[in-house]
Every structure is written in C-alpha cells, then in structure tokens.
Write a protein that holds these residues in place. Sequence first.
Motif, PDB file in Angstrom:
ATOM      1  N   ARG A  78       0.847  -1.192   0.000  1.00 18.21           N
ATOM      2  CA  ARG A  78       0.000   0.000   0.000  1.00 18.21           C
ATOM      3  C   ARG A  78       0.884   1.244   0.000  1.00 18.21           C
ATOM      4  O   ARG A  78       1.681   1.454   0.911  1.00 18.21           O
ATOM      5  CB  ARG A  78      -0.885  -0.006   1.230  1.00 18.21           C
ATOM      6  N   PRO A  79       0.750   2.103  -1.014  1.00 21.50           N
ATOM      7  CA  PRO A  79       1.650   3.268  -1.114  1.00 21.50           C
ATOM      8  C   PRO A  79       1.249   4.407  -0.179  1.00 21.50           C
ATOM      9  O   PRO A  79       0.097   4.540   0.209  1.00 21.50           O
ATOM     10  CB  PRO A  79       1.494   3.703  -2.571  1.00 21.50           C
ATOM     11  N   TRP A  80       2.261   5.214   0.162  1.00 23.24           N
ATOM     12  CA  TRP A  80       2.036   6.484   0.820  1.00 23.24           C
ATOM     13  C   TRP A  80       2.011   7.509  -0.304  1.00 23.24           C
ATOM     14  O   TRP A  80       2.896   7.533  -1.150  1.00 23.24           O
ATOM     15  CB  TRP A  80       3.175   6.833   1.781  1.00 23.24           C
ATOM     16  N   THR A  81       1.006   8.367  -0.343  1.00 24.66           N
ATOM     17  CA  THR A  81       0.938   9.387  -1.386  1.00 24.66           C
ATOM     18  C   THR A  81       0.966  10.775  -0.753  1.00 24.66           C
ATOM     19  O   THR A  81       0.413  10.992   0.327  1.00 24.66           O
ATOM     20  CB  THR A  81      -0.334   9.238  -2.260  1.00 24.66           C
ATOM     21  N   HIS A  82       1.634  11.679  -1.455  1.00 26.46           N
ATOM     22  CA  HIS A  82       1.773  13.055  -0.997  1.00 26.46           C
ATOM     23  C   HIS A  82       1.497  13.970  -2.181  1.00 26.46           C
ATOM     24  O   HIS A  82       1.945  13.703  -3.294  1.00 26.46           O
ATOM     25  CB  HIS A  82       3.184  13.302  -0.460  1.00 26.46           C
ATOM     26  N   GLU A  83       0.760  15.056  -1.935  1.00 27.56           N
ATOM     27  CA  GLU A  83       0.457  16.039  -2.970  1.00 27.56           C
ATOM     28  C   GLU A  83       1.142  17.357  -2.633  1.00 27.56           C
ATOM     29  O   GLU A  83       1.383  17.665  -1.468  1.00 27.56           O
ATOM     30  CB  GLU A  83      -1.046  16.275  -3.068  1.00 27.56           C
ATOM     31  N   LEU A  84       1.398  18.161  -3.662  1.00 27.99           N
ATOM     32  CA  LEU A  84       2.000  19.479  -3.443  1.00 27.99           C
ATOM     33  C   LEU A  84       1.133  20.345  -2.538  1.00 27.99           C
ATOM     34  O   LEU A  84       1.639  21.097  -1.712  1.00 27.99           O
ATOM     35  CB  LEU A  84       2.222  20.191  -4.766  1.00 27.99           C
ATOM     36  N   ALA A  85      -0.174  20.235  -2.678  1.00 23.79           N
ATOM     37  CA  ALA A  85      -1.089  21.083  -1.909  1.00 23.79           C
ATOM     38  C   ALA A  85      -0.984  20.852  -0.408  1.00 23.79           C
ATOM     39  O   ALA A  85      -1.272  21.745   0.387  1.00 23.79           O
ATOM     40  CB  ALA A  85      -2.524  20.842  -2.367  1.00 23.79           C
ATOM     41  N   THR A  86      -0.529  19.663  -0.005  1.00 21.67           N
ATOM     42  CA  THR A  86      -0.471  19.342   1.424  1.00 21.67           C
ATOM     43  C   THR A  86       0.947  19.040   1.910  1.00 21.67           C
ATOM     44  O   THR A  86       1.126  18.581   3.031  1.00 21.67           O
ATOM     45  CB  THR A  86      -1.372  18.135   1.730  1.00 21.67           C
ATOM     46  N   THR A  87       1.956  19.325   1.095  1.00 24.52           N
ATOM     47  CA  THR A  87       3.347  19.038   1.453  1.00 24.52           C
ATOM     48  C   THR A  87       4.169  20.317   1.340  1.00 24.52           C
ATOM     49  O   THR A  87       4.147  20.980   0.314  1.00 24.52           O
ATOM     50  CB  THR A  87       3.942  17.953   0.517  1.00 24.52           C
ATOM     51  N   ARG A 110       7.989  18.535  -9.698  1.00 23.22           N
ATOM     52  CA  ARG A 110       9.116  19.121  -8.962  1.00 23.22           C
ATOM     53  C   ARG A 110      10.130  18.029  -8.666  1.00 23.22           C
ATOM     54  O   ARG A 110       9.769  16.869  -8.518  1.00 23.22           O
ATOM     55  CB  ARG A 110       8.657  19.685  -7.619  1.00 23.22           C
ATOM     56  N   PRO A 111      11.399  18.406  -8.541  1.00 19.63           N
ATOM     57  CA  PRO A 111      12.384  17.399  -8.129  1.00 19.63           C
ATOM     58  C   PRO A 111      12.116  16.967  -6.688  1.00 19.63           C
ATOM     59  O   PRO A 111      11.636  17.758  -5.871  1.00 19.63           O
ATOM     60  CB  PRO A 111      13.733  18.113  -8.229  1.00 19.63           C
ATOM     61  N   VAL A 112      12.399  15.721  -6.397  1.00 19.33           N
ATOM     62  CA  VAL A 112      12.272  15.204  -5.037  1.00 19.33           C
ATOM     63  C   VAL A 112      13.567  14.480  -4.679  1.00 19.33           C
ATOM     64  O   VAL A 112      14.144  13.779  -5.501  1.00 19.33           O
ATOM     65  CB  VAL A 112      11.051  14.269  -4.878  1.00 19.33           C
ATOM     66  N   THR A 113      14.054  14.718  -3.477  1.00 15.17           N
ATOM     67  CA  THR A 113      15.219  13.996  -2.973  1.00 15.17           C
ATOM     68  C   THR A 113      14.730  13.024  -1.918  1.00 15.17           C
ATOM     69  O   THR A 113      13.978  13.414  -1.015  1.00 15.17           O
ATOM     70  CB  THR A 113      16.254  14.957  -2.356  1.00 15.17           C
ATOM     71  N   THR A 114      15.116  11.760  -2.060  1.00 13.00           N
ATOM     72  CA  THR A 114      14.772  10.751  -1.067  1.00 13.00           C
ATOM     73  C   THR A 114      15.999  10.486  -0.201  1.00 13.00           C
ATOM     74  O   THR A 114      17.131  10.587  -0.675  1.00 13.00           O
ATOM     75  CB  THR A 114      14.300   9.449  -1.725  1.00 13.00           C
ATOM     76  N   TYR A 115      15.756  10.152   1.061  1.00  9.72           N
ATOM     77  CA  TYR A 115      16.838   9.971   2.024  1.00  9.72           C
ATOM     78  C   TYR A 115      16.711   8.634   2.740  1.00  9.72           C
ATOM     79  O   TYR A 115      15.605   8.209   3.087  1.00  9.72           O
ATOM     80  CB  TYR A 115      16.799  11.086   3.083  1.00  9.72           C
ATOM     81  N   GLN A 116      17.852   8.039   3.010  1.00  6.34           N
ATOM     82  CA  GLN A 116      17.907   6.835   3.832  1.00  6.34           C
ATOM     83  C   GLN A 116      17.608   7.208   5.288  1.00  6.34           C
ATOM     84  O   GLN A 116      16.987   6.462   6.018  1.00  6.34           O
ATOM     85  CB  GLN A 116      19.291   6.208   3.708  1.00  6.34           C
ATOM     86  N   SER A 117      18.014   8.398   5.678  1.00 12.62           N
ATOM     87  CA  SER A 117      17.817   8.910   7.031  1.00 12.62           C
ATOM     88  C   SER A 117      16.410   9.482   7.181  1.00 12.62           C
ATOM     89  O   SER A 117      15.933  10.210   6.306  1.00 12.62           O
ATOM     90  CB  SER A 117      18.842  10.021   7.302  1.00 12.62           C
ATOM     91  N   ARG A 144      13.408   6.625   3.878  1.00  9.83           N
ATOM     92  CA  ARG A 144      12.707   6.909   5.132  1.00  9.83           C
ATOM     93  C   ARG A 144      12.183   8.346   5.217  1.00  9.83           C
ATOM     94  O   ARG A 144      11.413   8.672   6.110  1.00  9.83           O
ATOM     95  CB  ARG A 144      13.644   6.615   6.302  1.00  9.83           C
ATOM     96  N   ALA A 145      12.621   9.199   4.275  1.00  8.88           N
ATOM     97  CA  ALA A 145      12.165  10.591   4.261  1.00  8.88           C
ATOM     98  C   ALA A 145      12.407  11.172   2.871  1.00  8.88           C
ATOM     99  O   ALA A 145      13.137  10.595   2.059  1.00  8.88           O
ATOM    100  CB  ALA A 145      12.908  11.416   5.311  1.00  8.88           C
ATOM    101  N   PHE A 146      11.800  12.334   2.608  1.00  9.58           N
ATOM    102  CA  PHE A 146      11.992  12.998   1.315  1.00  9.58           C
ATOM    103  C   PHE A 146      11.817  14.501   1.468  1.00  9.58           C
ATOM    104  O   PHE A 146      11.265  14.988   2.455  1.00  9.58           O
ATOM    105  CB  PHE A 146      11.014  12.455   0.265  1.00  9.58           C
ATOM    106  N   LYS A 147      12.282  15.240   0.441  1.00  9.39           N
ATOM    107  CA  LYS A 147      12.058  16.680   0.315  1.00  9.39           C
ATOM    108  C   LYS A 147      11.619  16.964  -1.109  1.00  9.39           C
ATOM    109  O   LYS A 147      12.230  16.470  -2.055  1.00  9.39           O
ATOM    110  CB  LYS A 147      13.347  17.473   0.571  1.00  9.39           C
ATOM    111  N   LEU A 148      10.588  17.777  -1.249  1.00  7.73           N
ATOM    112  CA  LEU A 148      10.194  18.315  -2.557  1.00  7.73           C
ATOM    113  C   LEU A 148      10.860  19.672  -2.701  1.00  7.73           C
ATOM    114  O   LEU A 148      10.912  20.445  -1.749  1.00  7.73           O
ATOM    115  CB  LEU A 148       8.672  18.485  -2.629  1.00  7.73           C
ATOM    116  N   TRP A 149      11.370  19.970  -3.892  1.00  7.60           N
ATOM    117  CA  TRP A 149      12.121  21.201  -4.134  1.00  7.60           C
ATOM    118  C   TRP A 149      11.396  22.113  -5.104  1.00  7.60           C
ATOM    119  O   TRP A 149      10.628  21.671  -5.951  1.00  7.60           O
ATOM    120  CB  TRP A 149      13.497  20.871  -4.715  1.00  7.60           C
ATOM    121  N   GLU A 150      11.725  23.413  -5.008  1.00  8.53           N
ATOM    122  CA  GLU A 150      11.296  24.354  -6.056  1.00  8.53           C
ATOM    123  C   GLU A 150      12.015  23.953  -7.331  1.00  8.53           C
ATOM    124  O   GLU A 150      13.065  23.346  -7.288  1.00  8.53           O
ATOM    125  CB  GLU A 150      11.701  25.799  -5.678  1.00  8.53           C
ATOM    126  N   ARG A 151      11.489  24.325  -8.446  1.00 11.29           N
ATOM    127  CA  ARG A 151      12.136  23.964  -9.716  1.00 11.29           C
ATOM    128  C   ARG A 151      13.448  24.604  -9.899  1.00 11.29           C
ATOM    129  O   ARG A 151      13.971  25.461  -9.502  1.00 11.29           O
ATOM    130  CB  ARG A 151      11.244  24.337 -10.873  1.00 11.29           C
TER     131      ARG A 151
END
Length: 151
Positions: A78-87, A110-117, A144-151
């Motif tokens: 079951r996936p975890w989903t995230h939208e720009l409007a709520t992230t 947008r670019p997203v960086t995923t992290y092991q930490s 285990r975590a991520f960041k969404l970035w500005e373009r």
Amino acid sequence: MYTKTVLTGAAVTALLLTALMAAPAAPAGQEARASRAAPVARAVPAAARVGTAPTGTVLGACGPGRLCLWPKPDFRGRPWTHELATTDIDSCVALPPGTSAQSLANRTGRPVTTYQSAECGETGEFETYPGRGTWVPQTAYEVRAFKLWER
C-alpha cells in the motif's frame, strides 16, 4: 548508393535499454560517493512509462501531481501518497516511524530527494529524482524521508 535508415520509437527504446543494461556497474563503495557528489535519477525511460517497466514490472498507480512511495520493490504494498497542496516545499517529510519505501513514482512536476535517514541527513544515502513522471521500481536503499524542491 546512399541508404537512409529510419528508427521507430520501439527500436530507439530497445537500443536505449540495451545500452543501459550493458553499462558497467561501479565498484562497491563508489556508487555511494557518486550519489552524494552529483545525484542522478534512476528512472524508467519515457517510452516505457506508459505500461510496464523494462523488467516486465507493472507500474504502480500514482495520480498526476503526486509523489507515491511503496514499501516493497516493484510498486508492491500500500503506497504512501503526498500532494503538493499538502506538502511543504523544501521541508523534510519523514515516513511513518518504523516504515520505509523501496519503490517510488514522482509525478509532482518538482524534483524530489529521497533519504535513507528519517531526518533527511546527508550522512546516509540520498538521491534526487526529476518530476513529471519518474518511476523507480527499486531504490538503491530504504527510503525513510523525502524533500520536494522548487524547480
């Protein structure tokens, strides 16, 4: 005599996949250093995004404008989903405690960086994926975590 060769989209895709599969793997340890120096996205080629990945894996369902993270490889679970409007942009978003993801789709634009930490620490593995349709059936580490970035 002059002969002109025309490659179809399927032929170009086959050549691209052959070249990607033939590329030599980095020696152990070098991949981690390379990902910190210059993150490179591992994504399914554009021609393969529509139906199945090159390995025959069916792409997971992920709607436009969303980041979807699956707990198992090949878009299973079951996936975890995230939208720009709520992230929040540029903020570290941790997955629920004790969980991780092993495959993802970035359709945010947008670019997203995923992290092991879980704290988005750069001492562990991390990688940045472009938006607008990046499908990753198997991440190189447990996300285990991520960041969404500005373009």
